[in-house]
Design a protein around this motif. Structure first.
Motif, PDB file in Angstrom:
ATOM      1  N   LYS A  26      20.412  33.722  42.244  1.00  9.21           N
ATOM      2  CA  LYS A  26      21.787  34.206  42.330  1.00  9.21           C
ATOM      3  C   LYS A  26      21.830  35.728  42.429  1.00  9.21           C
ATOM      4  N   LEU A  27      21.040  36.407  41.577  1.00 10.83           N
ATOM      5  CA  LEU A  27      21.031  37.872  41.582  1.00 10.83           C
ATOM      6  C   LEU A  27      20.350  38.424  42.834  1.00 10.83           C
ATOM      7  N   ALA A  28      19.271  37.783  43.281  1.00  8.44           N
ATOM      8  CA  ALA A  28      18.557  38.260  44.458  1.00  8.44           C
ATOM      9  C   ALA A  28      19.447  38.209  45.693  1.00  8.44           C
ATOM     10  N   ALA A  41      21.863  51.944  44.242  1.00  4.88           N
ATOM     11  CA  ALA A  41      21.931  51.309  42.922  1.00  4.88           C
ATOM     12  C   ALA A  41      21.606  49.820  43.020  1.00  4.88           C
ATOM     13  N   ALA A  42      22.136  49.154  44.058  1.00  5.41           N
ATOM     14  CA  ALA A  42      21.858  47.733  44.245  1.00  5.41           C
ATOM     15  C   ALA A  42      20.388  47.512  44.560  1.00  5.41           C
ATOM     16  N   GLU A  43      19.803  48.417  45.350  1.00  5.30           N
ATOM     17  CA  GLU A  43      18.385  48.286  45.675  1.00  5.30           C
ATOM     18  C   GLU A  43      17.504  48.428  44.436  1.00  5.30           C
ATOM     19  N   ASP A  44      17.848  49.415  43.574  1.00  3.52           N
ATOM     20  CA  ASP A  44      17.086  49.607  42.338  1.00  3.52           C
ATOM     21  C   ASP A  44      17.223  48.399  41.423  1.00  3.52           C
ATOM     22  N   LYS A  45      18.423  47.868  41.342  1.00  3.41           N
ATOM     23  CA  LYS A  45      18.649  46.690  40.503  1.00  3.41           C
ATOM     24  C   LYS A  45      17.884  45.492  41.052  1.00  3.41           C
ATOM     25  N   PHE A  46      17.839  45.359  42.381  1.00  4.73           N
ATOM     26  CA  PHE A  46      17.103  44.268  43.009  1.00  4.73           C
ATOM     27  C   PHE A  46      15.615  44.343  42.648  1.00  4.73           C
ATOM     28  N   LYS A  47      15.059  45.563  42.648  1.00  5.17           N
ATOM     29  CA  LYS A  47      13.655  45.732  42.277  1.00  5.17           C
ATOM     30  C   LYS A  47      13.414  45.305  40.825  1.00  5.17           C
ATOM     31  N   GLN A  48      14.346  45.666  39.933  1.00  2.18           N
ATOM     32  CA  GLN A  48      14.208  45.293  38.529  1.00  2.18           C
ATOM     33  C   GLN A  48      14.268  43.771  38.353  1.00  2.18           C
ATOM     34  N   VAL A  49      15.205  43.149  39.057  1.00  2.00           N
ATOM     35  CA  VAL A  49      15.365  41.699  38.963  1.00  2.00           C
ATOM     36  C   VAL A  49      14.115  40.986  39.486  1.00  2.00           C
ATOM     37  N   THR A  50      13.592  41.472  40.607  1.00  2.00           N
ATOM     38  CA  THR A  50      12.389  40.865  41.188  1.00  2.00           C
ATOM     39  C   THR A  50      11.188  41.008  40.258  1.00  2.00           C
ATOM     40  N   ALA A  51      11.021  42.197  39.674  1.00  2.00           N
ATOM     41  CA  ALA A  51       9.905  42.427  38.755  1.00  2.00           C
ATOM     42  C   ALA A  51      10.038  41.560  37.506  1.00  2.00           C
ATOM     43  N   ALA A  52      11.269  41.402  37.020  1.00  2.00           N
ATOM     44  CA  ALA A  52      11.493  40.567  35.838  1.00  2.00           C
ATOM     45  C   ALA A  52      11.158  39.111  36.129  1.00  2.00           C
ATOM     46  N   TYR A  53      11.554  38.641  37.312  1.00  2.00           N
ATOM     47  CA  TYR A  53      11.279  37.248  37.656  1.00  2.00           C
ATOM     48  C   TYR A  53       9.794  36.996  37.878  1.00  2.00           C
ATOM     49  N   ASP A  54       9.079  38.007  38.342  1.00  2.00           N
ATOM     50  CA  ASP A  54       7.631  37.849  38.522  1.00  2.00           C
ATOM     51  C   ASP A  54       6.953  37.486  37.207  1.00  2.00           C
ATOM     52  N   ILE A  55       7.486  37.989  36.102  1.00  2.00           N
ATOM     53  CA  ILE A  55       6.923  37.666  34.783  1.00  2.00           C
ATOM     54  C   ILE A  55       7.510  36.385  34.236  1.00  2.00           C
ATOM     55  N   LEU A  56       8.832  36.295  34.198  1.00  2.00           N
ATOM     56  CA  LEU A  56       9.478  35.141  33.566  1.00  2.00           C
ATOM     57  C   LEU A  56       9.377  33.878  34.413  1.00  2.00           C
TER      58      LEU A  56
END
Length: 310
Positions: A26-28, A41-56
Motif C-alpha cells: 500500500k505504501l510503496a 519527501a515522497a522519494e525519501d519516504k519510499f526509500k525508508q519504507v523499502t528498507a524497512a520491508y527488506d528486514i520485516l
C-alpha cells in the motif's frame, strides 16, 4: 531511518507476515517516485519504507532485528566483528542460508505488479531512482581444523549460482565475513549489496580452542607418570613428541610453544597438553605385589593438605 521500522510501515510489532506485506504494498504504491515526480519527501519516504520491508519481510532478518542483533538499517550491531572482502573457491561447503533467495525477485516482481514491467523508476527532478542492493546473509559450517588452518569453500546458492569464500586461518565461530558486492543487486544501476557469511565451526573430538591456544588432553601410563619419558602428542599440524617429567600427576600441563593458532600479528599461539594418568585395565599380580610392598615402605597421604585447609 527511524529507530522503529515497524512504525515506518505503520504496523504493530505483533503483526503477521501477510499484514506487513499488505502494508508495504500500500505504501510503496502511494510513495513510488514514478507516481510522485519531483517530490523529494515522497522519494525519501519510499526509500525508508523499502528498507524497512527488506528486514520485516524476511523472517530471519525480522527475528534478528527484534533480538537486537541488527539495527534499523539492517547492519550488524557494533559488537559483531567482520573479516572483509575475501574470495576463493572449492566445493564441499555445508551451509545454511538466510538470504531469502526464494524471494530473489521480491522487489522487482512487486514493482512490476504495481507499475508494469520495465518501467524504470525516476525520482525528484526526473532523475532515475537508484538504491543500493540489500546485504545477503549466509551461515557456513566448517570443520575445526579448517577454521584453524584456513580453507577455501564454495557455497552453491538455491538459484544455481555459487559464492566462493576463502576462510582465513584462525577464524572464530560466530565471526562474520563480508564479501563486497556479492549480495542482492541494486535498483536503478546502483551497486550491489554485500554477502555476510557467518562462520559455524564443528567441534573437534580431540582439540579445543582457548583464544589463540589449542588445548588437548593426553593420557599417560602409570610407568610414564613415575619414570617420565617421551609421549606422542597430536597437534593441529601433525603429531610430535613431548617430554613427560618423572613424577607427573594428573592435571599437569605441558606447553608446546608455537603449536597454536596464528595471531593477527603473525605470531603463533601455543598448545596446552593436559596429562591424565591412566591405570591399566587389569591389575596383574606383579603390579599388585609391587604396590603392596611399596606401600609398606613408603606410605604417604595425598589428601593431607586438603584436610588441613578445610
Amino acid at each position: 531511518m527511524a529507530d522503529d521500522i515497524y512504525s515506518v510501515l505503520g504496523v504493530a510489532r505483533t503483526a503477521k507476515a501477510e499484514d506487513i506485506t499488505k502494508a508495504y504494498r500500500k505504501l510503496a504504491k502511494k510513495l513510488h517516485p514514478d507516481l510522485n515526480p519531483g517530490d523529494k519527501a515522497a522519494e525519501d519516504k519510499f526509500k525508508q519504507v523499502t528498507a524497512a520491508y527488506d528486514i520485516l519481510g524476511d523472517a530471519e532478518k525480522r527475528r534478528r532485528y527484534d533480538a537486537g542483533e541488527i539495527d534499523a538499517s539492517g547492519q550488524e550491531r557494533p559488537q559483531q566483528r567482520y573479516y572483509r572482502e575475501y574470495a576463493g573457491g572449492e566445493d564441499g561447503a555445508r551451509y545454511r542460508s538466510t538470504a531469502g533467495y526464494e524471494d530473489l525477485g521480491g522487489f522487482s516482481d512487486l514493482f512490476g505488479d504495481l507499475f508494469g514491467r520495465g518501467g524504470g523508476a525516476r525520482g525528484a527532478g526526473g532523475q532515475r531512482f537508484a538504491m543500493r542492493g540489500q546485504d545477503a546473509q549466509y551461515r557456513l559450517e566448517i570443520d575445526f581444523l579448517e577454521a584453524v588452518n584456513g580453507a577455501k569453500k564454495r557455497i552453491t546458492l538455491p538459484d544455481g549460482g555459487t559464492l566462493d569464500v576463502t576462510i582465513p586461518a584462525g577464524v572464530e565461530a560466530g565471526q562474520v565475513m563480508r564479501l563486497k558486492g556479492k549480495g542482492m543487486p541494486g535498483l536503478g544501476g546502483a551497486e550491489s549489496g554485500d554477502a555476510l557469511v557467518e562462520i559455524l565451526v564443528t567441534p573437534h573430538s580431540v582439540f579445543k580452542r582457548e583464544g589463540d591456544d589449542i588445548v588437548v588432553e593426553v593420557p599417560i601410563s602409570f610407568d610414564e607418570a613415575v619414570l617420565g619419558g617421551k609421549v606422542e602428542v597430536p597437534t593441529i599440524t601433525g603429531n610430535v613428541f613431548a617430554t613427560v617429567p618423572p613424577g607427573t600427576n594428573t592435571g599437569k600441563t605441558l606447553r608446546l610453544k608455537g603449536r597454536g593458532i596464528k595471531r593477527k600479528n603473525g605470531k603463533l599461539g601455543d598448545e596446552l597438553v593436559k596429562l591424565t594418568v591412566v591405570m591399566p585395565d587389569r591389575i596383574d599380580e606383579d603390579l599388585k605385589a609391587f604396590a603392596e610392598e611399596w606401600r609398606g615402605k613408603h606410605r604417604y597421604d595425598p589428601r593431607r593438605k586438603h584436610r588441613e585447609q578445610a
